[in-house]
Scaffold this motif. Structure first.
Motif, PDB file in Angstrom:
ATOM      1  N   TYR A  42       0.838  -1.209   0.000  1.00  8.02           N
ATOM      2  CA  TYR A  42       0.000   0.000   0.000  1.00  8.02           C
ATOM      3  C   TYR A  42       0.871   1.257   0.000  1.00  8.02           C
ATOM      4  N   ASP A  43       1.880   1.285   0.863  1.00  8.29           N
ATOM      5  CA  ASP A  43       2.749   2.464   0.956  1.00  8.29           C
ATOM      6  C   ASP A  43       3.420   2.754  -0.378  1.00  8.29           C
ATOM      7  N   GLN A  44       3.863   1.697  -1.069  1.00 10.65           N
ATOM      8  CA  GLN A  44       4.528   1.890  -2.353  1.00 10.65           C
ATOM      9  C   GLN A  44       3.567   2.476  -3.385  1.00 10.65           C
ATOM     10  N   LEU A  45       2.343   1.957  -3.442  1.00  6.25           N
ATOM     11  CA  LEU A  45       1.378   2.445  -4.435  1.00  6.25           C
ATOM     12  C   LEU A  45       0.865   3.832  -4.085  1.00  6.25           C
ATOM     13  N   ILE A  46       0.860   4.190  -2.817  1.00  9.02           N
ATOM     14  CA  ILE A  46       0.531   5.568  -2.428  1.00  9.02           C
ATOM     15  C   ILE A  46       1.615   6.510  -2.924  1.00  9.02           C
ATOM     16  N   ALA A  47       2.887   6.102  -2.757  1.00 13.27           N
ATOM     17  CA  ALA A  47       3.995   6.937  -3.216  1.00 13.27           C
ATOM     18  C   ALA A  47       3.974   7.116  -4.729  1.00 13.27           C
ATOM     19  N   GLU A  48       3.501   6.099  -5.457  1.00 13.82           N
ATOM     20  CA  GLU A  48       3.461   6.177  -6.914  1.00 13.82           C
ATOM     21  C   GLU A  48       2.200   6.860  -7.427  1.00 13.82           C
TER      22      GLU A  48
ATOM     23  N   VAL B  40      14.713  16.069  -4.736  1.00 14.96           N
ATOM     24  CA  VAL B  40      13.366  15.790  -4.264  1.00 14.96           C
ATOM     25  C   VAL B  40      12.687  14.767  -5.175  1.00 14.96           C
ATOM     26  N   THR B  41      11.844  13.908  -4.585  1.00 10.00           N
ATOM     27  CA  THR B  41      11.022  12.969  -5.339  1.00 10.00           C
ATOM     28  C   THR B  41       9.655  13.601  -5.584  1.00 10.00           C
ATOM     29  N   LEU B  42       9.152  13.493  -6.792  1.00  8.84           N
ATOM     30  CA  LEU B  42       7.896  14.137  -7.150  1.00  8.84           C
ATOM     31  C   LEU B  42       6.738  13.602  -6.310  1.00  8.84           C
TER      32      LEU B  42
ATOM     33  N   ASP C  70      15.317   4.320   1.120  1.00 12.29           N
ATOM     34  CA  ASP C  70      14.393   4.219   2.245  1.00 12.29           C
ATOM     35  C   ASP C  70      13.206   3.323   1.955  1.00 12.29           C
ATOM     36  N   ARG C  71      13.055   2.893   0.701  1.00 16.81           N
ATOM     37  CA  ARG C  71      11.950   2.046   0.294  1.00 16.81           C
ATOM     38  C   ARG C  71      12.260   1.516  -1.089  1.00 16.81           C
ATOM     39  N   GLN C  72      11.351   0.691  -1.611  1.00 17.86           N
ATOM     40  CA  GLN C  72      11.497   0.237  -2.987  1.00 17.86           C
ATOM     41  C   GLN C  72      11.442   1.452  -3.918  1.00 17.86           C
ATOM     42  N   PRO C  73      12.240   1.469  -4.998  1.00 18.94           N
ATOM     43  CA  PRO C  73      12.193   2.602  -5.925  1.00 18.94           C
ATOM     44  C   PRO C  73      10.771   2.900  -6.390  1.00 18.94           C
TER      45      PRO C  73
END
Length: 503
Positions: free
Chosen positions: A66-72, A284-286, A317-320
């Protein structure tokens, strides 16, 4: 391969490929369900506990997915409202067939017959020039540790590739690139970066710069007069775009990435060049909201997003974070290269293009240099297919993370300094105290000490009263030199009054 029916409100079939790991398989399955519309916008997702029970997975695995898909940007989470599917337009199932003219007329379709036997991250200023002074310690950004090049694995791939190839390999090649490499890249980019593509949409280039020049040249020939680019950003890339034809307009970058909301003020801009994974030079990451704003602008204005996947493989800090291209494949031209993962000397890059741009770009490539060097393409294809490329990147990720950690340990507690962009990539931006020393003073002292650094000042589109910062590249030095290079940096900052004299 595991197949599950979930029953959180509605039946949903998920094909979770656990061969690559349970979390990765779940991410891929959910991402695919969202992209294809099987999970509709605004659909409420089940709690991590409930989905874990239904799928027979650990709750931590579901939470990480969930965290990864929120970031994406595929999911959104609000306190008190739970997790929901983000509201964004899905790609059309039928590829676009819009014609885009080029300077020489309409380009050939992707699989058109080509003439047989016919002839033919940023640059680091000063590097590669025979007259450039070699610094004692090189902490300039823009280069990996080339001493870590996987020579033995590369040599094995070259041998296997040449042993399996035919005589035609040594003749003139396809301007799109070798089929073997395009097929390997399609699989690899889909698996690791979430890119939606087929080999027919991929064009191999001699690096990012050629890809940018080809793309903006085709856009200029099609009538695009302005291209928006991040501010700050690399001036060399701005010049590449200008030489291709379009004018460049500045699009500010803040703590959440490029200001996509300001694109509406540039009505003549037909394209925007962005670095979502790790912006250069701020690091920075978008933000997910900005990702949605960019794709919405592209859809509404029929614009093109040029995604420079700068440092996309290196996240600590997490998966790319997955590529932006996966959210709007018909409006994003994804560009990557082997310059950071292997080395700039290979001169191998690639573009994943919307269908309507493949023909014009192939035509432009054909008339520019006909094709990219072939032997390296075959070797890289083998390295990817045998997973040697994955192993090398994992080893590099661990190496660069250690370097990042050492940088933070050495400078992170220094009063007055703020270190940015360290969650990913091979460089960090260090803001200098408002009361001094100035950027030029620090760079001058560093040069006198034999230490090469990058400065933020040269990256702005226009001169003005901008924040003062230095840019430290921790990928460039050889492994045994890096601790001494950090010691030199601490000494220079101390002498400049930006750090304690004990470093």
């Amino acid at each position: 391969m595991s197949e599950f029916w979930t029953t959180f409100g509605v039946d949903l079939y998920l094909e979770v490929d656990t061969a690559t790991g349970r979390r990765s398989g779940l991410e891929h399955a959910l991402r695919d369900a969202i992209r294809t519309g099987r999970l509709a916008p605004q659909a409420r997702m089940p709690s991590t506990r409930k989905l874990a029970v239904e799928l027979g997975l650990a709750r931590g695995t579901v939470s990480a997915a969930y965290d990864q898909l929120i970031a994406e940007g595929y999911l959104t989470a609000r306190r008190g409202s739970g997790t929901m599917v983000a509201d964004f337009a899905r790609p059309e199932p039928v590829p676009s067939t819009r014609p885009v003219p080029t300077a020489s007329g309409s380009g050939p379709p992707p699989d058109a017959a080509l003439p047989q036997g016919s002839p033919g991250g940023p640059a680091v200023p000063g590097q590669g020039r025979p007259d450039a002074a070699v610094p004692r310690y090189d902490l300039r950004p823009g280069s990996p540790d080339v001493g870590a090049f996987p020579s033995a694995a590369w040599l094995r791939s070259v041998r296997r590739a040449l042993a399996a190839t035919s005589a035609e390999t040594y003749g003139y090649g396809d301007p799109r690139g070798r089929t073997e490499l395009r097929a390997a890249l399609a699989e690899y980019l889909g698996r690791t970066r979430g890119v939606l593509t087929t080999p027919e949409q991929i064009v191999v280039t001699s690096g990012y710069v050629q890809a940018l020049a080809l793309l903006t040249g085709v856009l200029g020939a099609a009538g695009v007069t302005e291209v928006a680019m991040e501010d700050p950003g690399l001036g060399f890339h701005r010049e590449v775009v200008r030489r291709a034809g379009p004018a460049v307009v500045a699009l500010p970058v803040d703590d959440h990435g490029v200001r996509a909301d300001l694109l509406g003020g540039h009505r003549k801009a037909g394209a925007v060049v962005v670095t979502p994974a790790h912006q250069y030079p701020t690091g920075v990451t978008l933000h997910p909201a900005r990702r949605h704003a960019l794709t919405e602008w592209a859809r509404v204005h029929d614009g093109l997003i040029v995604e420079d996947d700068y440092d996309g493989e290196f996240r600590y800090d997490r998966q790319p974070v997955g590529a932006l291209q996966g959210m709007a494949p018909d409006h994003v031209a994804y560009v990557g290269s082997a310059s950071k993962t292997l080395g700039p000397a290979l001169r191998l890059g690639w573009m994943v293009l919307p269908h309507h741009l493949v023909g014009p770009v192939v035509d432009a490539k054909l008339h520019l240099d006909h094709h990219t060097e072939v032997i390296g393409q075959l070797a890289l294809a083998d390295l990817i297919a045998t997973h040697g490329y994955d192993r090398h990147i994992r080893a590099c990720r661990l190496r660069y993370r250690r370097r990042r950690d050492l940088l933070l340990a050495r400078l992170g507690a220094v009063p007055g300094l703020a270190i940015h962009g360290v969650a990913a990539g091979l460089h960090a931006m260090i803001s200098l105290p408002a009361g001094g020393p100035g950027e030029r003073e620090v760079l001058g002292r560093a040069s006198a000490y034999g230490l090469a650094l990058g400065g933020l000042g040269d990256h702005w589109h226009h001169a003005g009263d901008h924040p003062q910062a230095i840019i430290v590249g921790y990928g460039t030095p050889r492994e045994h030199v890096y601790p001494a290079a950090l010691g030199a940096l601490a000494h220079v900052l101390a002498q400049s009054g930006a750090a304690p004299r004990n470093g």
